[in-house]
Design a protein around this motif. Structure first.
Motif: not given
Length: 446
Positions: A440-446, A429-438
């Motif tokens: 989103k971060e990548a999309a914001q800086h694309a 679950s923590d891994a899932k949340n981390k992947v989702i957050a990363l």
């Protein structure tokens, strides 16, 4: 021919014996009314609600006390009538704190609910949807997805089936089973309202085969309607998972990253459907719910109580702790969360409170992975839990993404079958949340 459930688990003989020991035989739901309620403002997926009342205000039962303009959100209502004592941070089921509105119950239950049922058959669909949104309904099966959003169907989505999930596959929980036994006709009417909003799809009601009284009640209530059928499904966890249920009932696979609506299906929990009925027909918002209080308590039972009731008070109502308390879980044993205080209040999604004493708590200290592959066999999403766990603990989040950690449905089956007692579900679950957050971060800086 329907497919068999991929992955999943059945209870071991000792746990089957414990389930039988804790079986709830009551025919009518018991009610509890607390002196105060502690209503969290985060009870749903989406934007949190903001208070629109102040300390000292008198509120009616069912009055909106918090809301937001965001579409993916849900209004929060006073579950009792009385005085607002405070708006403050309060413990939540995630062992964090969240803002809550504290109301002193005056036991007058002043409200503006309807005295005669609303004639929804002739009403405009947009007006019915407004009533559902106003009622603050969020998925009561655990996902807490705002229900009004389910009816915002895209032009590319053609819904041919409405699935009502009455499986309640979490071991030991009987909240939905008792709800179906006592309110089958109302649930069916809620389903018919939902069907009207979805342009008249077929309705399939799924119930586990260990709930014969619920099955009988729902079949009788559904019998006048040719477009409704009740399906018995095996008592295998997690048969109630939405993607698993759609595949089992309809032989349709929901692709990773897609919703059930993308394959022509809308899925609703039976308790959510009952709340929809109350909202549309009687203008009653989502302010209470059935909760199973079981485990090592004096009198395991299903209790109907206002949202915001403290866990400790419900445990006391169910006969108090039996033996030395070891663990209190908000929810079921698979997807529930262990809490570190009894001051945690119930929310729209609290379907159970599970108590274990030291004798019956089967969770032990973690041991190294023995590579037995049982977690892979049990995973209904066909993931590799032990590998995701390994790479997450090593900080390799790219590998977690490669292994599709964000596809995890948090069912807990992997932890349950692990002979090394590794807390796989929590780390994944923590891994899932981390992947989702990363992402989103990548999309914001694309």
């Amino acid at each position: 021919m329907k497919k068999k459930l991929i992955g999943g688990i059945s209870l071991s003989p000792p746990l089957k014996a414990l389930k039988e020991k804790l079986k709830i035989h009551q025919q009518e739901v018991h009610s509890f009314e607390p002196n105060m309620v502690f209503i969290p403002l985060v009870q749903h997926i989406g934007t949190p609600a903001e208070p629109i009342v102040a300390i000292g205000d008198q509120v009616k039962q069912g009055q909106v006390i918090a809301e937001t303009d965001a579409f993916v959100s849900a209004k929060i209502h006073a579950s009792v009538s009385g005085k607002v004592l405070d708006i403050t941070d309060w413990p939540d089921a995630g062992n964090q704190t969240t803002q809550a509105i504290i109301i002193e119950n005056d036991f007058n239950y002043a409200n503006d609910f309807r005295s005669t049922s609303f004639a929804w058959q002739q009403a405009d669909n947009s007006f019915i949807k407004q009533k559902i949104q106003q009622a603050g309904i969020a998925g009561k099966g655990g996902a807490t997805f705002p229900t009004h959003v389910k009816f915002a169907i895209k032009d590319s989505q053609s819904i041919d089936t409405l699935v009502l999930n009455g499986s309640e596959c979490e071991p030991f929980l009987r909240s939905d089973a008792l709800l179906m036994q006592n309110n089958a006709e109302k649930i069916i009417e809620g389903a018919r309202i939902a069907r009207k909003l979805l342009n008249d799809p077929a309705i399939v009601i799924s119930i586990e085969d260990d709930k014969p009284l619920s099955i009988a009640a729902m079949k009788e209530a559904a019998s006048p309607y040719s477009f409704i059928r009740v399906e018995e499904v095996p008592t295998v966890y997690p048969v109630g998972g939405e993607k698993q249920l759609v595949e089992l009932l309809l032989d349709r696979e929901v692709p990773i990253g897609k919703l059930t609506a993308d394959v022509g299906v809308v899925l609703m929990n039976v308790a959510t459907t009952f709340a929809l009925y109350e909202a549309v027909c009687w203008d009653k918002p989502l302010i209470d719910r059935y909760t199973t209080v079981t485990g090592d308590v004096g009198e395991p039972q299903v209790v109907r109580s206002p949202i915001g009731t403290l866990a400790g008070e419900l445990i006391d109502f169910a006969g108090r702790f039996q033996g030395a308390p070891s663990k209190v879980i908000m929810g079921g044993p698979m997807m529930g969360r262990t809490v570190n205080t009894l001051r945690v209040p119930t929310t729209k999604s609290t379907n159970g409170i599970l108590v274990f004493n030291e004798e019956n708590d089967w969770l032990f200290t973690e041991n190294p992975c023995i590579r037995c592959n049982k977690c892979v066999e049990a995973c209904p999403m066909r993931l590799m839990p032990m590998s995701i766990d390994q790479y997450f603990r090593a900080g390799d989040f790219d590998k977690c993404e490669e292994l599709l950690a964000d596809a995890c449905i948090n069912c807990g089956a992997c932890t349950f079958v692990c002979p090394a007692r590794r807390n796989l579900a929590a780390t994944i679950s923590d891994a899932k949340n981390k992947v989702i957050a990363l992402k989103k971060e990548a999309a914001q800086h694309a």
